[in-house]
Design a protein around this motif. Structure first.
Motif, PDB file in Angstrom:
ATOM      1  N   SER A  44      61.516  28.295-120.591  1.00  0.00           N
ATOM      2  CA  SER A  44      60.257  27.823-121.163  1.00  0.00           C
ATOM      3  C   SER A  44      59.860  26.451-120.645  1.00  0.00           C
ATOM      4  CB  SER A  44      60.356  27.786-122.689  1.00  0.00           C
ATOM      5  OG  SER A  44      60.573  29.083-123.200  1.00  0.00           O
ATOM      6  N   GLU A  45      60.838  25.568-120.464  1.00  0.00           N
ATOM      7  CA  GLU A  45      60.540  24.225-119.997  1.00  0.00           C
ATOM      8  C   GLU A  45      59.949  24.253-118.598  1.00  0.00           C
ATOM      9  OE1 GLU A  45      60.021  20.282-120.394  1.00  0.00           O
ATOM     10  OE2 GLU A  45      60.914  21.569-121.936  1.00  0.00           O
ATOM     11  N   THR A  46      60.556  25.031-117.710  1.00  0.00           N
ATOM     12  CA  THR A  46      60.035  25.150-116.346  1.00  0.00           C
ATOM     13  C   THR A  46      58.657  25.794-116.352  1.00  0.00           C
ATOM     14  OG1 THR A  46      62.280  25.378-115.495  1.00  0.00           O
ATOM     15  CG2 THR A  46      60.479  26.088-114.051  1.00  0.00           C
ATOM     16  N   SER A  47      58.491  26.811-117.178  1.00  0.00           N
ATOM     17  CA  SER A  47      57.195  27.490-117.275  1.00  0.00           C
ATOM     18  C   SER A  47      56.106  26.515-117.700  1.00  0.00           C
ATOM     19  CB  SER A  47      57.289  28.642-118.269  1.00  0.00           C
ATOM     20  OG  SER A  47      56.028  29.257-118.455  1.00  0.00           O
ATOM     21  N   ALA A  48      56.399  25.698-118.719  1.00  0.00           N
ATOM     22  CA  ALA A  48      55.408  24.739-119.201  1.00  0.00           C
ATOM     23  C   ALA A  48      55.049  23.729-118.112  1.00  0.00           C
ATOM     24  CB  ALA A  48      55.949  24.014-120.431  1.00  0.00           C
ATOM     25  N   ARG A  50      55.286  24.096-114.804  1.00  0.00           N
ATOM     26  CA  ARG A  50      54.563  24.725-113.700  1.00  0.00           C
ATOM     27  C   ARG A  50      53.112  25.026-114.074  1.00  0.00           C
ATOM     28  NH1 ARG A  50      59.219  28.965-111.475  1.00  0.00           N
ATOM     29  NH2 ARG A  50      60.439  27.394-110.317  1.00  0.00           N
ATOM     30  N   PHE A  51      52.899  25.486-115.306  1.00  0.00           N
ATOM     31  CA  PHE A  51      51.526  25.763-115.730  1.00  0.00           C
ATOM     32  C   PHE A  51      50.714  24.479-115.835  1.00  0.00           C
ATOM     33  CE2 PHE A  51      52.767  30.072-116.579  1.00  0.00           C
ATOM     34  CZ  PHE A  51      51.585  30.801-116.543  1.00  0.00           C
ATOM     35  N   ALA A  52      51.338  23.420-116.238  1.00  0.00           N
ATOM     36  CA  ALA A  52      50.629  22.144-116.360  1.00  0.00           C
ATOM     37  C   ALA A  52      50.286  21.578-114.995  1.00  0.00           C
ATOM     38  CB  ALA A  52      51.487  21.147-117.141  1.00  0.00           C
ATOM     39  N   ALA A  53      51.188  21.743-114.040  1.00  0.00           N
ATOM     40  CA  ALA A  53      50.965  21.180-112.705  1.00  0.00           C
ATOM     41  C   ALA A  53      50.053  22.044-111.858  1.00  0.00           C
ATOM     42  CB  ALA A  53      52.303  20.998-111.991  1.00  0.00           C
ATOM     43  N   SER A  54      50.007  23.344-112.155  1.00  0.00           N
ATOM     44  CA  SER A  54      49.184  24.299-111.391  1.00  0.00           C
ATOM     45  C   SER A  54      49.491  24.249-109.900  1.00  0.00           C
ATOM     46  CB  SER A  54      47.683  24.031-111.625  1.00  0.00           C
ATOM     47  OG  SER A  54      47.351  24.195-112.967  1.00  0.00           O
ATOM     48  N   GLU A  55      50.734  23.988-109.563  1.00  0.00           N
ATOM     49  CA  GLU A  55      51.120  23.923-108.164  1.00  0.00           C
ATOM     50  C   GLU A  55      52.090  25.041-107.786  1.00  0.00           C
ATOM     51  OE1 GLU A  55      52.599  20.048-107.358  1.00  0.00           O
ATOM     52  OE2 GLU A  55      50.635  19.072-107.550  1.00  0.00           O
ATOM     53  N   ASP A  56      53.050  25.334-108.645  1.00  0.00           N
ATOM     54  CA  ASP A  56      53.977  26.421-108.370  1.00  0.00           C
ATOM     55  C   ASP A  56      53.326  27.754-108.730  1.00  0.00           C
ATOM     56  OD1 ASP A  56      56.238  24.916-107.423  1.00  0.00           O
ATOM     57  OD2 ASP A  56      56.444  24.173-109.482  1.00  0.00           O
ATOM     58  N   PHE A  57      54.026  28.844-108.424  1.00  0.00           N
ATOM     59  CA  PHE A  57      53.469  30.166-108.643  1.00  0.00           C
ATOM     60  C   PHE A  57      53.675  30.584-110.096  1.00  0.00           C
ATOM     61  CE2 PHE A  57      54.760  30.106-104.102  1.00  0.00           C
ATOM     62  CZ  PHE A  57      53.478  30.102-103.581  1.00  0.00           C
ATOM     63  N   THR A  58      52.547  30.781-110.780  1.00  0.00           N
ATOM     64  CA  THR A  58      52.578  31.164-112.184  1.00  0.00           C
ATOM     65  C   THR A  58      51.734  32.403-112.468  1.00  0.00           C
ATOM     66  OG1 THR A  58      50.736  29.650-112.625  1.00  0.00           O
ATOM     67  CG2 THR A  58      52.983  28.800-112.987  1.00  0.00           C
ATOM     68  N   TYR A  59      50.591  32.492-111.797  1.00  0.00           N
ATOM     69  CA  TYR A  59      49.640  33.577-112.041  1.00  0.00           C
ATOM     70  C   TYR A  59      48.776  33.693-110.788  1.00  0.00           C
ATOM     71  CZ  TYR A  59      46.152  36.366-114.611  1.00  0.00           C
ATOM     72  OH  TYR A  59      45.313  37.364-115.037  1.00  0.00           O
ATOM     73  N   SER A  60      48.523  34.906-110.322  1.00  0.00           N
ATOM     74  CA  SER A  60      47.887  35.054-109.009  1.00  0.00           C
ATOM     75  C   SER A  60      46.408  34.711-108.975  1.00  0.00           C
ATOM     76  CB  SER A  60      48.108  36.471-108.463  1.00  0.00           C
ATOM     77  OG  SER A  60      49.393  36.563-107.866  1.00  0.00           O
ATOM     78  N   ARG A  61      45.796  34.452-110.119  1.00  0.00           N
ATOM     79  CA  ARG A  61      44.443  33.900-110.088  1.00  0.00           C
ATOM     80  C   ARG A  61      44.459  32.453-109.615  1.00  0.00           C
ATOM     81  NH1 ARG A  61      41.890  31.371-114.137  1.00  0.00           N
ATOM     82  NH2 ARG A  61      43.043  32.435-115.786  1.00  0.00           N
ATOM     83  N   THR A  62      45.583  31.789-109.806  1.00  0.00           N
ATOM     84  CA  THR A  62      45.678  30.381-109.429  1.00  0.00           C
ATOM     85  C   THR A  62      46.498  30.154-108.165  1.00  0.00           C
ATOM     86  OG1 THR A  62      47.641  30.036-110.819  1.00  0.00           O
ATOM     87  CG2 THR A  62      45.485  29.708-111.842  1.00  0.00           C
ATOM     88  N   SER A  63      47.448  31.014-107.871  1.00  0.00           N
ATOM     89  CA  SER A  63      48.248  30.838-106.650  1.00  0.00           C
ATOM     90  C   SER A  63      49.052  32.093-106.363  1.00  0.00           C
ATOM     91  CB  SER A  63      49.198  29.640-106.802  1.00  0.00           C
ATOM     92  OG  SER A  63      50.044  29.800-107.925  1.00  0.00           O
ATOM     93  N   ASN A  64      49.232  32.360-105.080  1.00  0.00           N
ATOM     94  CA  ASN A  64      49.984  33.526-104.614  1.00  0.00           C
ATOM     95  C   ASN A  64      50.553  33.184-103.245  1.00  0.00           C
ATOM     96  OD1 ASN A  64      49.811  36.088-102.733  1.00  0.00           O
ATOM     97  ND2 ASN A  64      50.194  36.860-104.797  1.00  0.00           N
ATOM     98  N   PRO A  65      51.799  33.531-102.951  1.00  0.00           N
ATOM     99  CA  PRO A  65      52.391  33.158-101.662  1.00  0.00           C
ATOM    100  C   PRO A  65      51.625  33.673-100.446  1.00  0.00           C
ATOM    101  CG  PRO A  65      54.085  33.872-103.190  1.00  0.00           C
ATOM    102  CD  PRO A  65      52.776  34.186-103.834  1.00  0.00           C
ATOM    103  N   THR A  66      51.112  34.901-100.513  1.00  0.00           N
ATOM    104  CA  THR A  66      50.372  35.448 -99.380  1.00  0.00           C
ATOM    105  C   THR A  66      49.057  34.709 -99.179  1.00  0.00           C
ATOM    106  OG1 THR A  66      51.323  37.619 -99.893  1.00  0.00           O
ATOM    107  CG2 THR A  66      49.492  37.558 -98.331  1.00  0.00           C
ATOM    108  N   VAL A  67      48.365  34.457-100.287  1.00  0.00           N
ATOM    109  CA  VAL A  67      47.105  33.717-100.211  1.00  0.00           C
ATOM    110  C   VAL A  67      47.359  32.313 -99.679  1.00  0.00           C
ATOM    111  CG1 VAL A  67      45.169  32.791-101.541  1.00  0.00           C
ATOM    112  CG2 VAL A  67      46.057  35.076-102.056  1.00  0.00           C
TER     113      VAL A  67
END
Length: 405
Positions: A44-48, A50-67
């Motif tokens: 949960s800590e890492t999830s929180a 990553r979602f706050a930073a919006s830099e790591d991969f969390t949801y493909s509307r915001t980021s995706n490795p292929t994109v």
């Protein structure tokens, strides 16, 4: 899997093949296609975080490795710090305006741009209080005269669709910056294989990746390229919220298309020049629009801005006719007589595509808008593909040689 960082100073042809994210733990040589909407988080800590930073991969509307691999490759090829991918070229312009402007702001835009671009600026953005002045693509005095205290953006495409007018990017950038505005350039026709607007002073480079970046008419895509600050701090929050996101599959297709972009654009340009020269020799043709021709009004400018003096793939030409009605009938006869060319409204395909701009790409404009943009009923746009150029001209001859018969 760890991979050595690419050295500095690589040529565009190499970047087109090599620039991307590092391979996964499996060590794939071809960039992977990540078809996932979400990503597992270790706790949960890492999830929180990553979602706050919006830099790591969390949801493909915001980021995706292929994109992200597509974005990294395109930015490297354009010579910009970063890029953001969008679902289409038009959504890239939507993102541009939503990120940069607010009600009361003013845009100076070439009147010779793509018909949907004109409608987006003139109609849709106007609903929300963004004002647009349309000016001559090539007359710097008109751009200068249109500037207001509220001007925040200059927008041009070069060459234009479909008349292939070329603007002086460096001069426009200087004018825009002197007015406290940014310059955005639609580079869809040339692609970074032929032209790099950022190196001439443009702040944002826009693409319809549906065109030559993909190159085979398979998917829709778009992008904005620019500084890290613009891409992440200005456009990033908007695309995360509004969701004009490029799908991973489409990103993967265009990522692969970029690998052959340089050699394709050379072949397109060589074929287009031969077709344009042939069209100039035909008595049925009143005028040919192609930057690679010495007769083009901005030929020398285009050759200075374009790599290896390439003219690109799009050739437009007007048929001789006494009235608009006769011109339209002649155009329809030539188009309908083809057996090899594709009758469609897209461009950028390996297949040559022929269309009538007045009833397709610019069909939703008023007659006054079409006339201001120079789009007459006798105009044909030809996006020259990779067929043998003699087969292209033979196909055009079927209709040209039987006009008025």
């Amino acid at each position: 899997m760890a991979r050595a960082k690419l050295p500095e100073g690589l040529r565009p042809e190499t970047l087109a093949v090599r620039a991307a994210l590092a391979p996964s733990q499996h060590g794939e040589n071809s960039e992977a296609l990540f078809l996932t909407s979400g990503y597992l988080q270790p706790d949960s800590e890492t999830s929180a975080r990553r979602f706050a930073a919006s830099e790591d991969f969390t949801y493909s509307r915001t980021s995706n490795p292929t994109v992200r691999s597509f974005e990294a490759r395109l930015a490297a090829m354009e010579g910009t710090e970063a890029a953001v991918a969008t679902s289409t070229g038009m959504s890239a312009i939507l993102l541009l305006i939503m990120g940069l402007l607010k009600a009361g702001d003013h845009v100076v835009c070439s009147r010779s741009v793509f018909g949907s671009t004109i409608n987006l600026f003139a109609k849709e953005f106007g609903k929300f209080g963004v004002e647009t002045s349309f000016v001559s693509q090539t007359d710097l005095a008109e751009w200068r005269a249109a500037v207001k205290p509220t001007t925040k953006l200059f927008f041009a495409e070069t060459p234009t669709n479909p008349l292939t007018e070329v603007c002086d990017i460096a001069a426009l950038a200087e004018l825009a910056h002197g007015a406290g505005a940014l310059l955005a350039v639609d580079n869809s026709f040339c692609s970074p294989a032929i032209q790099q607007p950022a190196k001439l002073g443009a702040d944002v480079v826009m693409h319809s990746g549906t065109k030559y970046l993909d190159g085979q008419g398979r998917v829709m895509a778009g992008s904005l390229c620019g500084s890290e600050k613009l891409i992440k701090d200005v456009f990033g929050p908007v695309i995360r919220t509004a969701g004009m996101t490029l799908s991973p599959f489409n990103a993967w297709v265009v990522l692969k298309g970029l690998e052959t972009l340089g050699i394709r654009m050379k072949a397109h340009s060589e074929n287009a020049l031969k077709v344009a020269q042939w069209l100039e020799s035909r008595p049925e043709v009143a005028r040919v629009f192609y930057p690679g021709l010495a007769s083009h009004p901005q030929h020398e400018l285009a050759m200075r801005q374009h790599k290896d003096r390439q003219g690109g793939a799009v050739v437009s030409f007007e048929l001789r006719a006494d009235t608009p009605e006769a011109a339209k009938a002649a155009v329809f006869h030539v188009i309908d007589s083809t057996r090899v060319l594709s009758i469609a409204t897209n461009l950028g395909d390996t297949k040559s595509i022929i269309t009538h701009p007045a009833t397709t790409s610019h069909g939703r404009l008023s007659e006054a808008q079409r006339q201001a943009a120079g789009i007459g009923q006798g105009l044909i746009r030809l996006a020259v593909g990779l067929e043998h150029p003699d087969d292209i001209t033979d196909d055009l001859l079927r209709g040209l040689s039987t006009l008025n018969h």
